[in-house]
Write a protein that holds these residues in place. Structure first.
Motif, short mmCIF file in Angstrom:
data_model
loop_
_atom_site.label_atom_id
_atom_site.label_comp_id
_atom_site.label_asym_id
_atom_site.label_seq_id
_atom_site.Cartn_x
_atom_site.Cartn_y
_atom_site.Cartn_z
N LEU A 1 -5.12 -17.19 5.20
CA LEU A 1 -5.54 -15.79 5.22
C LEU A 1 -4.69 -14.97 6.20
CD1 LEU A 1 -9.43 -16.19 5.10
CD2 LEU A 1 -7.92 -15.38 3.28
N SER A 2 -4.49 -15.48 7.39
CA SER A 2 -3.70 -14.73 8.37
C SER A 2 -2.23 -14.67 7.96
CB SER A 2 -3.84 -15.36 9.75
OG SER A 2 -3.45 -16.73 9.73
N GLY A 3 -1.72 -15.74 7.33
CA GLY A 3 -0.35 -15.70 6.83
C GLY A 3 -0.17 -14.69 5.72
N CYS A 4 -1.13 -14.63 4.81
CA CYS A 4 -1.08 -13.64 3.73
C CYS A 4 -1.16 -12.22 4.29
CB CYS A 4 -2.22 -13.90 2.75
SG CYS A 4 -2.24 -12.81 1.31
N LEU A 5 -2.00 -12.02 5.30
CA LEU A 5 -2.10 -10.70 5.93
C LEU A 5 -0.78 -10.32 6.59
CD1 LEU A 5 -3.77 -8.27 6.86
CD2 LEU A 5 -4.54 -9.64 8.81
N THR A 6 -0.15 -11.28 7.26
CA THR A 6 1.14 -11.00 7.91
C THR A 6 2.19 -10.59 6.89
OG1 THR A 6 0.63 -12.64 9.63
CG2 THR A 6 2.92 -11.94 9.41
N LEU A 7 2.30 -11.34 5.80
CA LEU A 7 3.28 -11.02 4.77
C LEU A 7 3.01 -9.67 4.14
CD1 LEU A 7 3.64 -14.52 3.05
CD2 LEU A 7 5.34 -13.34 4.44
N SER A 8 1.74 -9.35 3.93
CA SER A 8 1.40 -8.06 3.33
C SER A 8 1.78 -6.90 4.24
CB SER A 8 -0.10 -8.02 3.01
OG SER A 8 -0.47 -9.05 2.12
N LEU A 9 1.51 -7.05 5.53
CA LEU A 9 1.84 -5.98 6.47
C LEU A 9 3.34 -5.79 6.60
CD1 LEU A 9 -0.83 -6.72 9.23
CD2 LEU A 9 -0.74 -4.70 7.76
N VAL A 10 4.07 -6.89 6.66
CA VAL A 10 5.53 -6.79 6.80
C VAL A 10 6.14 -6.20 5.53
CG1 VAL A 10 7.66 -8.09 7.09
CG2 VAL A 10 5.66 -8.65 8.48
N ALA A 11 5.63 -6.62 4.37
CA ALA A 11 6.17 -6.11 3.11
C ALA A 11 5.88 -4.63 2.93
CB ALA A 11 5.60 -6.90 1.94
N SER A 12 4.83 -4.12 3.57
CA SER A 12 4.45 -2.72 3.41
C SER A 12 5.16 -1.79 4.39
CB SER A 12 2.94 -2.57 3.59
OG SER A 12 2.55 -2.88 4.92
N LEU A 13 5.98 -2.35 5.29
CA LEU A 13 6.70 -1.50 6.23
C LEU A 13 7.69 -0.61 5.50
CD1 LEU A 13 7.45 -4.02 9.13
CD2 LEU A 13 5.76 -2.21 9.11
N VAL A 14 7.71 0.63 5.87
CA VAL A 14 8.63 1.59 5.26
C VAL A 14 9.87 1.72 6.13
CG1 VAL A 14 6.80 2.87 4.12
CG2 VAL A 14 7.47 3.51 6.43
N PRO A 15 10.99 2.22 5.60
CA PRO A 15 12.21 2.30 6.40
C PRO A 15 12.07 3.06 7.70
CG PRO A 15 12.70 2.64 4.08
CD PRO A 15 11.21 2.59 4.21
N SER A 16 11.20 4.06 7.75
CA SER A 16 11.05 4.83 8.98
C SER A 16 10.43 4.02 10.10
CB SER A 16 10.18 6.07 8.72
OG SER A 16 8.88 5.67 8.30
N GLU A 17 9.80 2.89 9.75
CA GLU A 17 9.18 2.03 10.76
C GLU A 17 10.11 0.90 11.21
OE1 GLU A 17 4.52 1.95 9.79
OE2 GLU A 17 5.80 1.39 8.12
N LEU A 18 11.33 0.90 10.69
CA LEU A 18 12.28 -0.14 11.03
C LEU A 18 13.54 0.46 11.61
CD1 LEU A 18 12.04 -2.30 7.80
CD2 LEU A 18 10.92 -2.75 9.96
N ILE A 19 14.22 -0.31 12.42
CA ILE A 19 15.52 0.09 12.91
C ILE A 19 16.53 -0.18 11.81
CG2 ILE A 19 17.20 -0.27 14.77
CD1 ILE A 19 15.02 -1.13 16.55
N SER A 20 17.70 0.36 11.90
CA SER A 20 18.72 0.17 10.89
C SER A 20 19.07 -1.30 10.73
CB SER A 20 19.98 0.95 11.26
OG SER A 20 20.51 0.45 12.47
#
Length: 304
Positions: free
Chosen positions: A24-43
């Motif tokens: 469950l926690s692994g699935c939550l982690t993957l979902s959150l990381v996959a939902s990150l938009v470019p503005s929330e990441l560095i180049s």
């Protein structure tokens, strides 16, 4: 062989519950990381190797844990051509170390100095929960009876897992430093220390991986050489290579204190070199203790 399904009491055992927690926690982690938009990441020029390693870690151990949980439910162990008791503790121990690294490096590798931090922080917290789940699973398996746990649950076996983890981290650190040097100052600035260290880390990683695969496949008895002597040779080789690599790492750290310009950019280069020195020291300690166990085992057998 008929398929036997676990009873309800087995499905609610501490080990099964912990594995469901990890899923469950692994699935939550993957979902959150996959939902990150470019503005929330560095180049993409900022530590891409660490982001790849984090995603690979979460995906790999989510899939392995799911497979282990399913096989455990349907009692399919006898048809799996590997040592089941060694496999479960190896996956749990390695997942504990790898998810710990992912939890620590993910915020540093992807979070912006400005902008939205909510989802990256939530992903890091979810990864921390995954780390705790795998650590609990490894603890539960480690405390089982002697008949229920295999070689990988012993101290020498766990040291092999620590060596494997250290090798993976060292390879990524070297790759990131080489990439930074190529991007900033070109191929000529990539020092020979990086190439030599990377080759040695790869050799040690392959030795540790081969040892773990032999144990998981129950192939120690079919090894053309005495397996205990082979382990001692691998440990001695790892100690020698990591001694030199650790000296080179600390030499580069001292050089960074005297120079303003590193092989990589000034912002991340010193950090990566210090991280490599720390990881090299930890892995060297694992090989040294493992060598001591191997020598003790050989001495006990010679006196028997």
């Amino acid at each position: 062989m008929p398929v036997i399904v676990l009873e309800a009491s087995d499905l609610t055992s501490p080990l099964s519950l912990v594995r469901m927690w990890a899923l469950l926690s692994g699935c939550l982690t993957l979902s959150l990381v996959a939902s990150l938009v470019p503005s929330e990441l560095i180049s993409d020029t900022h530590q891409p190797s660490f982001r790849i390693l984090c995603m690979f870690t979460w995906c790999l151990f989510f899939i392995l844990t799911l497979l282990i949980h399913v096989v455990n439910i349907i009692q399919f162990h006898s048809l799996v051509p590997i040592s089941w008791k060694n496999l479960t503790v190896t996956v749990a121990a390695l997942a504990t170390l790898m998810t710990l690294s992912a939890t620590v490096t993910f915020p540093w590798a992807v979070m912006c100095h400005e902008g939205a931090w909510l989802r990256p922080i939530a992903a890091s917290l979810a990864s921390c929960l995954t780390f705790l789940a795998y650590g609990t699973e490894a603890y539960l398996i480690r405390n089982q009876t002697q008949d229920q746990k295999g070689y990988m649950a012993s101290v020498p076996g766990l040291l092999k897992v620590l060596q494997l983890w250290g090798g993976c981290e060292m390879i990524v650190l070297v790759v990131e430093q080489v990439r930074g040097a190529l991007v900033n100052v070109g191929l000529a600035a990539v020092g020979w220390q990086l190439w030599v260290s990377g080759a040695w880390y790869a050799i040690c990683l392959l030795m540790s991986l081969g040892t773990v695969m032999v144990v998981l496949g129950d192939c120690a008895g079919r090894c053309p050489l005495p397996f205990d002597r082979l382990l001692a040779g691998f440990s001695l080789t790892g100690v020698l290579l990591y001694v030199v690599a650790t000296i080179l790492c600390f030499t580069r750290v001292l050089e960074l204190r005297k120079r303003d310009q590193d092989l990589t950019d000034r912002k991340t280069g010193p950090t990566l070199v210090v991280m490599e020195a720390v990881m090299a020291s930890i892995t060297l300690l694992a090989y040294t203790v493992d060598l001591a166990f191997s020598i003790k085992l050989l001495r006990d057998r010679s006196h028997a």
